[in-house]
Design a protein around this motif. Structure first.
Motif, PDB file in Angstrom:
ATOM      1  N   THR A 196      64.155   9.512  37.194  1.00 43.21           N
ATOM      2  CA  THR A 196      64.383   9.497  38.638  1.00 43.21           C
ATOM      3  C   THR A 196      64.780   8.102  39.094  1.00 43.21           C
ATOM      4  OG1 THR A 196      62.762  11.265  38.912  1.00 43.21           O
ATOM      5  CG2 THR A 196      63.340  10.012  40.872  1.00 43.21           C
ATOM      6  N   LEU A 242      68.298   7.107  40.902  1.00 44.83           N
ATOM      7  CA  LEU A 242      68.352   6.396  42.185  1.00 44.83           C
ATOM      8  C   LEU A 242      69.127   5.087  42.057  1.00 44.83           C
ATOM      9  CD1 LEU A 242      64.763   7.004  43.553  1.00 44.83           C
ATOM     10  CD2 LEU A 242      66.890   7.914  44.457  1.00 44.83           C
ATOM     11  N   TRP A 243      68.923   4.377  40.954  1.00 51.78           N
ATOM     12  CA  TRP A 243      69.658   3.136  40.727  1.00 51.78           C
ATOM     13  C   TRP A 243      71.156   3.416  40.674  1.00 51.78           C
ATOM     14  CZ3 TRP A 243      68.975  -1.913  40.945  1.00 51.78           C
ATOM     15  CH2 TRP A 243      69.951  -2.731  40.392  1.00 51.78           C
ATOM     16  N   CYS A 255      72.595   4.111  44.092  1.00 54.33           N
ATOM     17  CA  CYS A 255      72.685   2.920  44.940  1.00 54.33           C
ATOM     18  C   CYS A 255      73.681   1.887  44.409  1.00 54.33           C
ATOM     19  CB  CYS A 255      71.307   2.277  45.080  1.00 54.33           C
ATOM     20  SG  CYS A 255      70.141   3.289  45.987  1.00 54.33           S
ATOM     21  N   ARG A 271      73.565  12.108  51.564  1.00 51.78           N
ATOM     22  CA  ARG A 271      72.992  10.958  52.257  1.00 51.78           C
ATOM     23  C   ARG A 271      73.433  10.867  53.694  1.00 51.78           C
ATOM     24  NH1 ARG A 271      73.526   5.620  49.630  1.00 51.78           N
ATOM     25  NH2 ARG A 271      72.415   5.063  51.492  1.00 51.78           N
ATOM     26  N   LEU A 316      68.529   5.784  51.212  1.00 54.49           N
ATOM     27  CA  LEU A 316      67.968   6.726  50.257  1.00 54.49           C
ATOM     28  C   LEU A 316      66.518   6.410  49.929  1.00 54.49           C
ATOM     29  CD1 LEU A 316      68.753   9.179  48.578  1.00 54.49           C
ATOM     30  CD2 LEU A 316      69.311   7.635  46.727  1.00 54.49           C
ATOM     31  N   LEU A 317      66.172   5.119  49.817  1.00 54.79           N
ATOM     32  CA  LEU A 317      64.813   4.745  49.442  1.00 54.79           C
ATOM     33  C   LEU A 317      63.821   4.926  50.591  1.00 54.79           C
ATOM     34  CD1 LEU A 317      65.575   1.602  47.276  1.00 54.79           C
ATOM     35  CD2 LEU A 317      65.115   3.925  46.517  1.00 54.79           C
ATOM     36  N   MET A 347      63.160   9.100  51.574  1.00 51.25           N
ATOM     37  CA  MET A 347      62.787   9.978  50.467  1.00 51.25           C
ATOM     38  C   MET A 347      61.914  11.115  50.995  1.00 51.25           C
ATOM     39  SD  MET A 347      64.012   9.009  47.551  1.00 51.25           S
ATOM     40  CE  MET A 347      62.922   9.654  46.346  1.00 51.25           C
TER      41      MET A 347
END
Length: 137
Positions: free
Chosen positions: A99, A103-104, A107, A123, A128-129, A132
């Motif tokens: 996960t 996510l990395w 981004c 999005r 995004l962070l 969540m």
């Protein structure tokens, strides 16, 4: 293939001619789509094994809480083989790593087409962070 050729092959190899559908390791095999009725026996056996496992390994006090002995045993199974374990991946740790990597990539790799699709569709200019979804309790 003619019936005589089939019979000759059966005689040489010692096989008998079967018909579809049949079961292999409890799973119905067929040339068509398998129906729910055909899988019902397998489904019942799986549920029976799951129920017997849960009654053996889950504590009654905590409901769905694994007993301490089972948790310690699972930790030992995840050790490398040289340390006495079975080298099985700890899926909780693996899931968090996968996960995080996803996510990395979302981004950091904005030039990739799949990341652009995620940005456009999901999005919609949100962080995004920060946005969540919350875990279910």
């Amino acid at each position: 293939m003619s019936n005589e050729d089939q019979q000759g092959i059966q005689d040489i190899l010692g096989f008998t001619k079967g018909e579809l559908p049949f079961r292999y390791l409890g799973v119905p095999l067929s040339t068509n789509r398998v129906s729910i009725v055909q899988c019902q026996a397998l489904w019942d056996r799986m549920l029976g094994r799951i129920k017997s496992w849960t009654t053996k390994h889950l504590s009654y006090a905590g409901g769905a809480t694994l007993s301490k002995k089972a948790i310690l045993a699972w930790d030992k199974v995840c050790y490398p083989k040289v340390a006495g374990g079975l080298n099985i991946l700890d899926m909780d740790v693996w899931n968090k790593a996968a996960t995080g990597k996803l996510l990395w990539n979302i981004c950091a790799k904005k030039d990739k087409l799949w990341v652009q699709c995620v940005h456009c569709y999901y999005r919609r200019n949100k962080n995004l962070l920060v946005d969540m979804p919350k875990k279910d309790s």
